[in-house]
Design an enzyme around this catalytic site. Sequence first.
Site, PDB file in Angstrom:
ATOM      1  CD  GLU A   1      68.582 -57.550  -9.382  1.00  0.00           C
ATOM      2  OE1 GLU A   1      68.218 -56.919  -8.193  1.00  0.00           O
ATOM      3  OE2 GLU A   1      68.640 -58.728  -9.423  1.00  0.00           O
TER       4      GLU A   1
ATOM      5  NE  ARG B   1      63.116 -46.684  -3.260  1.00  0.00           N
ATOM      6  CZ  ARG B   1      64.151 -47.456  -3.876  1.00  0.00           C
ATOM      7  NH1 ARG B   1      65.104 -47.829  -2.745  1.00  0.00           N
ATOM      8  NH2 ARG B   1      63.750 -48.139  -4.712  1.00  0.00           N
TER       9      ARG B   1
ATOM     10  CE  LYS C   1      65.135 -52.038 -10.710  1.00  0.00           C
ATOM     11  NZ  LYS C   1      66.221 -52.725 -10.818  1.00  0.00           N
TER      12      LYS C   1
HETATM   13  P1  ATP Z   1      63.539 -52.257  -7.164  1.00  0.00           P
HETATM   14  O1  ATP Z   1      63.886 -52.455  -5.432  1.00  0.00           O
HETATM   15  O2  ATP Z   1      62.479 -51.582  -7.640  1.00  0.00           O
HETATM   16  O3  ATP Z   1      64.291 -53.502  -7.804  1.00  0.00           O
HETATM   17  P2  ATP Z   1      66.243 -51.115  -7.025  1.00  0.00           P
HETATM   18  O4  ATP Z   1      66.332 -50.067  -5.951  1.00  0.00           O
HETATM   19  O5  ATP Z   1      66.736 -52.331  -6.384  1.00  0.00           O
HETATM   20  O6  ATP Z   1      64.800 -51.266  -7.394  1.00  0.00           O
HETATM   21  P3  ATP Z   1      68.475 -51.051  -8.743  1.00  0.00           P
HETATM   22  O7  ATP Z   1      68.636 -51.294  -9.832  1.00  0.00           O
HETATM   23  O8  ATP Z   1      69.317 -51.954  -7.442  1.00  0.00           O
HETATM   24  O9  ATP Z   1      66.890 -50.749  -8.288  1.00  0.00           O
HETATM   25  O10 ATP Z   1      68.961 -49.630  -8.381  1.00  0.00           O
HETATM   26  C1  ATP Z   1      69.901 -49.127  -8.670  1.00  0.00           C
HETATM   27  C2  ATP Z   1      70.404 -47.660  -7.906  1.00  0.00           C
HETATM   28  O11 ATP Z   1      69.208 -46.693  -7.984  1.00  0.00           O
HETATM   29  C3  ATP Z   1      70.786 -47.878  -6.543  1.00  0.00           C
HETATM   30  O12 ATP Z   1      71.617 -47.324  -5.841  1.00  0.00           O
HETATM   31  C4  ATP Z   1      69.270 -47.387  -6.126  1.00  0.00           C
HETATM   32  O13 ATP Z   1      69.690 -46.811  -4.664  1.00  0.00           O
HETATM   33  C5  ATP Z   1      68.822 -46.285  -6.748  1.00  0.00           C
HETATM   34  N1  ATP Z   1      67.507 -46.001  -6.774  1.00  0.00           N
HETATM   35  C6  ATP Z   1      66.564 -47.301  -6.977  1.00  0.00           C
HETATM   36  N2  ATP Z   1      65.429 -46.440  -6.870  1.00  0.00           N
HETATM   37  C7  ATP Z   1      65.577 -45.110  -6.612  1.00  0.00           C
HETATM   38  C8  ATP Z   1      64.519 -44.203  -6.116  1.00  0.00           C
HETATM   39  N3  ATP Z   1      63.311 -44.400  -6.133  1.00  0.00           N
HETATM   40  N4  ATP Z   1      65.172 -42.883  -6.012  1.00  0.00           N
HETATM   41  C9  ATP Z   1      66.565 -42.706  -5.777  1.00  0.00           C
HETATM   42  N5  ATP Z   1      67.336 -43.758  -6.053  1.00  0.00           N
HETATM   43  C10 ATP Z   1      66.742 -45.013  -6.342  1.00  0.00           C
HETATM   44 MG    MG Z   2      68.434 -53.090  -5.797  1.00  0.00          MG
END
Ligand code: ATP
Ligand code: MG
Length: 556
Positions: free
Chosen positions: A36, A263, A273
């Site tokens: 995102e 994760r 984020k």
């Molecule tokens: P936040 O919840 O902080 O906004 P997010 O997980 O929603 O972070 P996205 O931009 O939606 O962030 O993530 C894109 C991809 O990265 C998704 O497939 C997510 O599962 C993966 N991802 C995000 N954070 C992690 C992490 N800490 N470890 C492994 N994969 C991750």
């Molecule tokens: Mg997300």
Amino acid sequence: MEETVKKSLNFIEEIVEKDLREGKNDGRLQTRFPPEPNGYLHIGHAKAICMDFGIAQQYGGICNLRFDDTNPSKEDVEYVDSIQEDIKWLGFEWGNIYYASDYFQQLWDLAVQLIKDGKAYIDEQSAEEIAKQKGTPTTPGTESPYRNRPVEENLALFAKMNTGEIPEGAMVLRAKIDMASPNMHFRDPIMYRIITSHPHHRTGTQWKAYPMYDYAHGQSDYFEGVTHSICTLEFVVHRPLYDWFIDQFADSDYRPRQYEFNRLNITYTVMSKRKMLQLVQEGVVAGWDDPRMPTICGLRRRGYTPEAIRDFIDRIGYTKVDGMIDVSLLEHSIREDLKPKAHRVSALFDPIKLVITNYPEGQKEYMTTDNNPDNEAAGTREMPFGKEIYIERGDFMEDAPKDFFRLTPGGREVRLKSAYIIQCTGCEKDENGQVTTVYCTYDPDTKSGTEGSKRKVKSTINWLDKDGCIEAEVRLYDRLFKVEDPAAYDGDFHDLLNEDSLEVKTALVEKHLEGAQAGDHFQFLKIGYFTVDKDSQDGKLILNRTVSLKDNWAKK
Ligand code: ATP
Ligand code: MG
């Protein structure tokens, strides 16, 4: 004999190999990385990137980059740009770039279809009321009073949700599934909500109703032909709904399948984020690329290399259990990577003048030194050497205990690295008792590389010739938080910030560093790895401490 080291497969590789072997999806392998664009990528995303792009690469498939841009209130092109830069920097290439917003019309049309099929309705209750009716995993929820609205009314209201005449929060579109389902996500999940307060960074004000993740994500995968939709474990409970939505519309046997891995969480940092944005906005750090941030751009500025990050991800692997990874493992990876790459140079953080009283006035010699003893190809350089040099203040002690093996008046012999053996004869102090100059004599027969250099002495110290050094600003970064798991803390995370996470000093470094470019790496002998910062200018060199030399991980 050729030696082949076959690493055991992780569980996702096993699934992919099996699917390919069985000819599933016509033998296609297609993944996507779906960030995102509401923040900068962090080291956790690097783990997902290495999986999504890596597995496609490994098995001859393709990985697309898809921006999951369904919530305009937090998204921005700044993030879209930085995400692309960071993925490329990590060493990966996408097949295509897609945006969930490209599918807004298709998604809308399918939602209309679902309403016509009697499987979706407009709910005019507030978010709080809807939440109250959700029930618990063991007790069924309550059906909304709007659940059985006639199709025509639903269609008319859904159209209105997108004209701007309905305020945010006044109504939502919900799928009509099962308010008693043991899976909470099936209790009439929200499909669309209204956002009018922020224009979308790509579609402007064209849309006022935006699809929710669970609906948009699976459909986008389906539209694109994704075969393996890989994400993190928190989505396990969403998977049945992901499948349900796709089943409503699929017009073939093909189905994208979702798989989940653990994760990445790392000690002494936060990776949400929301919290990172707060650190940036409040000025706790100097920006998303502050070298203390776990962001890819922060790590890059700190001096991390793509190779080190990929090596780290490789070491931690992919499993189905969440946990916490010790940051010292990440630090271990960058040390390993920089060891053969970074030139070893002399740097003094607290320099003190040393005069070699028996060294000829006005004479200069050039001492040959290896740029990197671990890498012959790195070559050698010549360090000037003369009567007046600098050493680290801590390498001298006026009244030293017996076990102090460095310089002290009347003490033992000490080697100046790549130069001569010296012996201390005394020192000079200012009116405050602070030592200003150390006096020594040298033994001219002990030059490094000659027969006399073989004489054993207990210690070797670093030095810089007074004409062979320049000043540099060094930024000594440390962990941003004082505790291992700041995310687990209920209170205000500001309480946990490490006030000593940045110390700025002026150091003396070898002239060899003059003209070094942002991103160049060096090992400061006995101190640590340092990387030239982008704030450097002609005549003002700034280096960030990437990592100290002491390896806590190797010890474990
Ligand atoms: P936040 O919840 O902080 O906004 P997010 O997980 O929603 O972070 P996205 O931009 O939606 O962030 O993530 C894109 C991809 O990265 C998704 O497939 C997510 O599962 C993966 N991802 C995000 N954070 C992690 C992490 N800490 N470890 C492994 N994969 C991750
Ligand atoms: Mg997300």
